[in-house]
Structures are given as structure tokens and as C-alpha cells.
Motif scaffolding. Structure first.
Motif, PDB file in Angstrom:
ATOM      1  N   VAL A  58       0.835  -1.203   0.000  1.00 10.77           N
ATOM      2  CA  VAL A  58       0.000   0.000   0.000  1.00 10.77           C
ATOM      3  C   VAL A  58       0.871   1.254   0.000  1.00 10.77           C
ATOM      4  N   THR A  59       1.926   1.249   0.787  1.00 12.37           N
ATOM      5  CA  THR A  59       2.861   2.380   0.797  1.00 12.37           C
ATOM      6  C   THR A  59       3.458   2.610  -0.589  1.00 12.37           C
ATOM      7  N   ALA A  60       3.671   1.518  -1.318  1.00  7.93           N
ATOM      8  CA  ALA A  60       4.230   1.632  -2.669  1.00  7.93           C
ATOM      9  C   ALA A  60       3.232   2.225  -3.661  1.00  7.93           C
ATOM     10  N   GLY A  61       1.959   2.281  -3.275  1.00  9.89           N
ATOM     11  CA  GLY A  61       0.957   2.883  -4.141  1.00  9.89           C
ATOM     12  C   GLY A  61      -0.065   1.920  -4.701  1.00  9.89           C
ATOM     13  N   ILE A  62      -0.016   0.655  -4.284  1.00  7.73           N
ATOM     14  CA  ILE A  62      -1.034  -0.296  -4.727  1.00  7.73           C
ATOM     15  C   ILE A  62      -2.303  -0.058  -3.917  1.00  7.73           C
ATOM     16  N   PRO A  63      -3.465   0.039  -4.552  1.00 13.70           N
ATOM     17  CA  PRO A  63      -4.704   0.264  -3.809  1.00 13.70           C
ATOM     18  C   PRO A  63      -4.921  -0.808  -2.740  1.00 13.70           C
ATOM     19  N   PRO A  64      -5.470  -0.432  -1.586  1.00 12.47           N
ATOM     20  CA  PRO A  64      -5.615  -1.383  -0.481  1.00 12.47           C
ATOM     21  C   PRO A  64      -6.324  -2.685  -0.849  1.00 12.47           C
ATOM     22  N   VAL A  65      -7.398  -2.611  -1.633  1.00 17.55           N
ATOM     23  CA  VAL A  65      -8.111  -3.847  -1.974  1.00 17.55           C
ATOM     24  C   VAL A  65      -7.236  -4.762  -2.814  1.00 17.55           C
ATOM     25  N   ASP A  66      -6.434  -4.191  -3.712  1.00 13.53           N
ATOM     26  CA  ASP A  66      -5.557  -5.026  -4.531  1.00 13.53           C
ATOM     27  C   ASP A  66      -4.386  -5.575  -3.725  1.00 13.53           C
TER      28      ASP A  66
END
Length: 363
Positions: free
Chosen positions: A301-309
Motif C-alpha cells: 500500500v505504501t508503494a501505491g497499490i490500492p488497499p483492496v488489490d
């Protein structure tokens, strides 16, 4: 119906990111969405239920200096279980952990056999250390020993060069991957550097571990070939300290490791944006402790991936990739229950309310 207690999970059951049900039942260790008739001994658990988490890069039975005793391996597996990790892809171990398959209280493991590395080009005590002429034979051996995966060490420090470099000539890699596929196994590889990736992908590799060397010119190649990555960001966080330790002897390698670390989040986000499958793996075992799955999801998530993914990368999508069921009707009841919706805040993964393995609540 057997005398075994029936479990009733109610609240929100996340069968998929958008498939949310109000309850499920566990009868004889299996999931059912129909209320059992005549159930007497019923235990109810309430909260937000997910399929048991997946750590797709983990090492049970591996310590800092190689294989560990059975009691240590058991503690490793129990630590993962307590964190909600109920399915592990063991990405290389010198230990025989088949005894775990007979334990209903320990996570399920998909093994990649033992690492296969170039002579003196990996951590001592971890791998089969061989030369290219023997690569096909060892890949065949580990394909037969494993559970559908083989693990190569794709690159490592070359002391003569003073930096990371590929371990295998392309012809050897092509032949080895073809042999694994002939035997029905997929192949993954440890890769930190940039220059080891093209040959592996064009040779048909199925996955790359770490993938810190994934640059903008290589991303389309990965996407075209459908090659997955398991970034292990909690492991990549150790690169600066590793670089500090090797600075005096291998300054070129140290500088390289720092660059790979500095761009780690961009690397993962760019891969995700290009449609490359990204899965959760911690690299637990060896130098890292077990039980870090929640931290790795948070890193994605910190890297920018959406939380659901990011959540899917350790649940629905990961299980589908590994060919294992989630919360489907009739599947083994391996699930984790949380107090709040993990799709809203993945940090809740660090605090499981209940862990259910093979239909039994782990207290």
C-alpha cells in the motif's frame, strides 16, 4: 452429521473483494453456505472473515546458517499461523518439511524444493551449488521433490566483478525451464539485479522474486509474458544495512544495492500499473523473522497499490494463482476473522480476532 462441533461465522464474509456474505458454516472442517440441519454444538465467531492469508515467499525449516531442527521449524510455522498466514509457498528450503503435511494445526505448504545456485554464488548452506551443465538435472530433481515449483538463484554478487551479475548462461536457463515445464512445475528465481531478468523472462520463467531490477524497459516484457513478481519489500528494507556492511570490500555492489532500495516503491507501483501480477511474500526464514505478512501488505500500500488489490495479493488473487481455494462452498475452512473491514484499512491484518484452520478455531 458427525459429532464434531459446527462453527458459525457471521458478520461479513469476504468471499471476494465484491462478494460479501452475511455468514458461513463450517461442518466437518468444510465451508457451507447452507445452515446445517440438526446442528447441536455450535460455536459462533463474529467479524470480517477473509480466506487464510498467503505468504508466497517464505522459508520454513531455514535459519541463518541453513537447515534448522524440527522444533525450530515448528515454531516458524506456528508464528506464521498466528499472523493469519495459512498458506505458504516455500520458496526454497534445505529441510524436509513433509511432516508438516500431517499436522492439522500448521499452515499448508507449497514447496519449491531446495534453492539451485551457482557454485559459491549464494548464502552458504542454503542451496544446491552447481555449474550450468548440471542445471537441467537439478531442476528435474527439485521439480519432482517439490509441489509444482522450482527455485533458481538468478543473480548474486560476483566477487571478481564486485557487483551483482547473472548466475546462468541463457542456454542453460532455457533448457532448465523447459524441463521444469515438461514435468509440470513452474519456475521462479531470486533476482536483485537488472541484467539477469531478460534472459529469464524470454526463456519462459513464471515468476521473479524481489524483482528490484525491474526497470521501465523491462516492464513491458514482464507484462507481455505474464510473469508475476513477489517483491518482498520487508526484505528489501534491509538493503541499506547490507550495503553498509559491504562498503569497504565491494563499493560498487553497495552503491547498486542502495539504488535498488531507493527506487523500490516506484518499481513495484510501475509493475502494478502495467498489469504485472504482484503477490505478497515476506522472505521469512534465514535472516528475517516469520509472521510479517501484515507488514508486507502495508508495504504494498505504501508503494501505491490500492488497499483492496494489496489485500487480494495475499488472499483471493494469491490463492487463485497458486491453485488453492478460498472461501468457496466445500473448501477446507481456512480463514481469518478481523474486527473491522480490512478493505478499508489493511493495518487490521496485524490483529487477527480469530484464526480458523481446517475448521478448528486456533485459540
Amino acid at each position: 452429521m458427525s459429532d464434531r462441533a459446527v462453527l458459525h461465522v457471521k458478520g461479513r464474509v469476504l468471499v471476494g473483494p465484491d462478494d460479501v456474505r452475511d455468514e458461513l458454516w463450517v461442518v466437518d472442517g468444510r465451508i457451507s453456505y447452507d445452515r446445517p440441519v440438526g446442528a447441536r454444538d455450535v460455536r459462533t465467531v463474529e467479524g470480517w472473515a477473509l480466506p487464510g492469508l498467503v505468504d508466497a515467499h517464505c522459508h520454513v525449516g531455514l535459519g541463518a546458517h541453513g537447515p534448522v531442527d524440527m522444533d525450530v521449524a515448528e515454531k516458524q510455522a506456528l508464528t506464521d499461523r498466528e499472523a493469519g498466514t495459512l498458506l505458504i509457498r516455500d520458496a526454497g528450503s534445505p529441510s524436509d518439511t513433509r511432516w508438516i503435511d500431517d499436522r492439522e494445526d500448521l499452515p499448508k505448504i507449497i514447496r519449491a524444493g531446495r534453492h539451485i545456485a551457482r557454485t559459491r554464488r549464494y548464502i552458504r548452506g542454503y542451496a544446491h551449488e552447481i555449474e550450468p551443465d548440471d542445471l537441467v538435472a537439478y531442476v528435474a530433481q527439485e521439480a519432482r521433490r517439490g509441489d509444482g515449483w522450482v527455485k533458481l538463484v538468478g543473480d548474486w554478487i560476483d566477487r571478481e566483478v564486485g557487483d551483482l551479475s547473472p548466475c546462468w548462461p541463457r542456454a542453460a536457463v532455457e533448457a532448465a525451464i523447459a524441463e521444469a515445464h515438461r514435468l509440470g512445475a513452474r519456475v521462479t528465481a531470486h533476482c536483485f539485479a537488472e541484467n539477469s531478468l531478460r534472459d529469464l523472462v524470454e526463456s519462459g520463467i513464471d515468476c521473479v522474486e524481489h524483482a528490484t531490477g525491474l526497470t521501465d524497459d523491462l516492464i513491458p516484457l514482464f507484462a507481455e509474458h505474464g510473469v508475476a513478481i513477489v517483491p518482498t519489500l520487508v526484505n528489501i528494507a534491509t538493503f541499506p544495512s547490507l550495503a553498509d556492511g559491504g562498503e569497504s570490500k565491494y563499493p560498487r555492489w553497495s552503491a547498486h544495492m542502495r539504488r535498488l532500495h531507493e527506487r523500490r516503491y516506484d518499481t513495484v507501483r510501475n509493475a502494478y500499473d502495467a498489469g504485472i501480477p504482484v503477490y505478497v511474500g515476506t522472505d521469512a526464514g534465514g535472516s528475517l523473522p516469520h509472521g510479517l505478512v501484515a507488514a508486507e501488505v502495508a508495504e504494498l500500500v505504501t508503494a501505491g497499490i490500492p488497499p483492496v488489490d494489496a489485500l487480494a495479493a495475499t488472499t483471493w488473487a494469491a490463492r487463485g494463482w497458486l491453485g488453492r481455494p478460498g472461501l468457496e462452498e466445500g473448501a477446507a475452512a481456512d480463514l481469518v476473522v478481523y474486527g473491522t473491514d480490512p478493505r478499508t484499512d489493511v493495518r487490521v491484518l496485524a490483529s487477527p480476532r480469530r484464526v480458523v484452520l481446517d475448521g478448528r478455531v486456533v485459540d
